[in-house]
Write a protein that holds these residues in place. Sequence first.
Motif: not given
Length: 497
Positions: A90-92, A130-133, A135-139, A170-174
């Motif tokens: 949960g921590n970016p 949601a938080r993992i996805c 934060n992966l995108a932010k990183a 929001r982060v990954f396509a289907e």
Amino acid sequence: MAISDFDLVFFGGSGDLAMRKLLPAMYARDVAHDLPASARIICVGREDLSQEAFLHMIETNSKPHIKENVDEGAWRDFLARITWVQLDAGNPASYGALADALRPDTGMSRSTDTGLTRVYYLATPPALFARICDNLAKAGLVTPASRVVLEKPLGRDLESAKQINADVGRVFAESQIYRIDHYLGKETVQNLLALRFGNILFEPLWRREWISDVQITIAEKLGVGNRLGYYDTSGALRDMLQNHLLQLLCIVAMEPPASISPDAVRDAKLQVLRSLKRFTPTTLSQNIVRGQYRAGYIDGQQVPGYREEPNAPQHSKTETFVAMKAEIDTWRWAGVPFYLRTGKRMADRLAEIVVRFKQIPHSIFNQPTSSFQPNSLVIRLQPDEGLSMNLMAKTPGDSMRLKQAELELDFREQFKSPRMEAYERLLLDVLRGQLTLFMRGDELEAAWEWVEPILDHWEQDDTTPAPYSSGTWGPAAASALIGRDGLQWREEALPED
């Protein structure tokens, strides 16, 4: 199909699923030479562990779950692929350590970051998805070549399932999302597809004119064990029926897809889910039985009831058993009952699909028609995978007396080839980009849409689940449910020797 170079990241990498199933599966595929030499496995979790301490944890908690004899040289090579990363999901700010671990080793010949297959396996509570996805995108760790695997539970109702789909979407396509159901990785389930669509024999019979009923059972001897915290807020309907049993029903009942391509198969399964007859309050009460295990005996050992399990609520209404009669409103299946059943602390560990055909219309032998057992096809998923066909055959001797006989196909004996566990096959499919055996988002929502009225009804119902003794086949009401149609569960219908 060869696997391209990859990084496989297990969130929850020190957890029970990773230790019991995921890491042993990857070791088996490594030994089988399915993995590229430079492929890496990164295990992440909150524990403050050194690399050495984590490898010792794998040695202690994962290695014993490998079924074949472990080659020590191959085991050392496998461990060399693995890196431990401490990370607060949960921590970016924690994701910098993961980004560092994912950088190519000096001198290693690999694909570029944007072209490298990078798989994130979320073996975590869904509240973290949601938080993992995000934060992966932010990183900057998500590319068009990235994939994400979602472990159940995928929601606890329709609203939460939609939220998971939206959050991950929001982060990954289907096309990058792999919702895993390990039952679909079993050899027998895929052989059901081969049986139906690779042979002309069954297709003319696979319909209401010839099939009497279909039974799908997943029974466990185990109780809730150390999963009570999760299970008491879930129950058998959410834990097993909404996903595993409905997926098996879809494969039995779906129309022939145009091909084995992912969307063709998943479109066919979705049509089944949308064709399931919805329950009304009246039909729900008539056609669904829920139960809860009491004390009893399993393999001669006394076991406690659900409410006597450690930390169990004394007045819990959580169901550990569900049996239901479902119907599919299509031309192929109209009027054919599908009986679904799952439970804990039952008489045997069993997962099977029974397709029972109709009784012969007339006996030409000196036996009444009622003495004939209807033909049935039995697809066994566990403990031993295989198929059997029950037919009537003449007994030895000079009288024309018929008795049920069994044609058996044991996959292990027939093909004499090493068996892949379900997680091995599904992980290979993820790494190869094969989506056929994974649920699509609209499938997930359609399953919850059908199940939700049952959950709503139980929320408003003051009655408690019917008790059944551990070591039995569930409440008597489950036998009465199928008995009202003049039928029996398979174990009740087996002829006596």
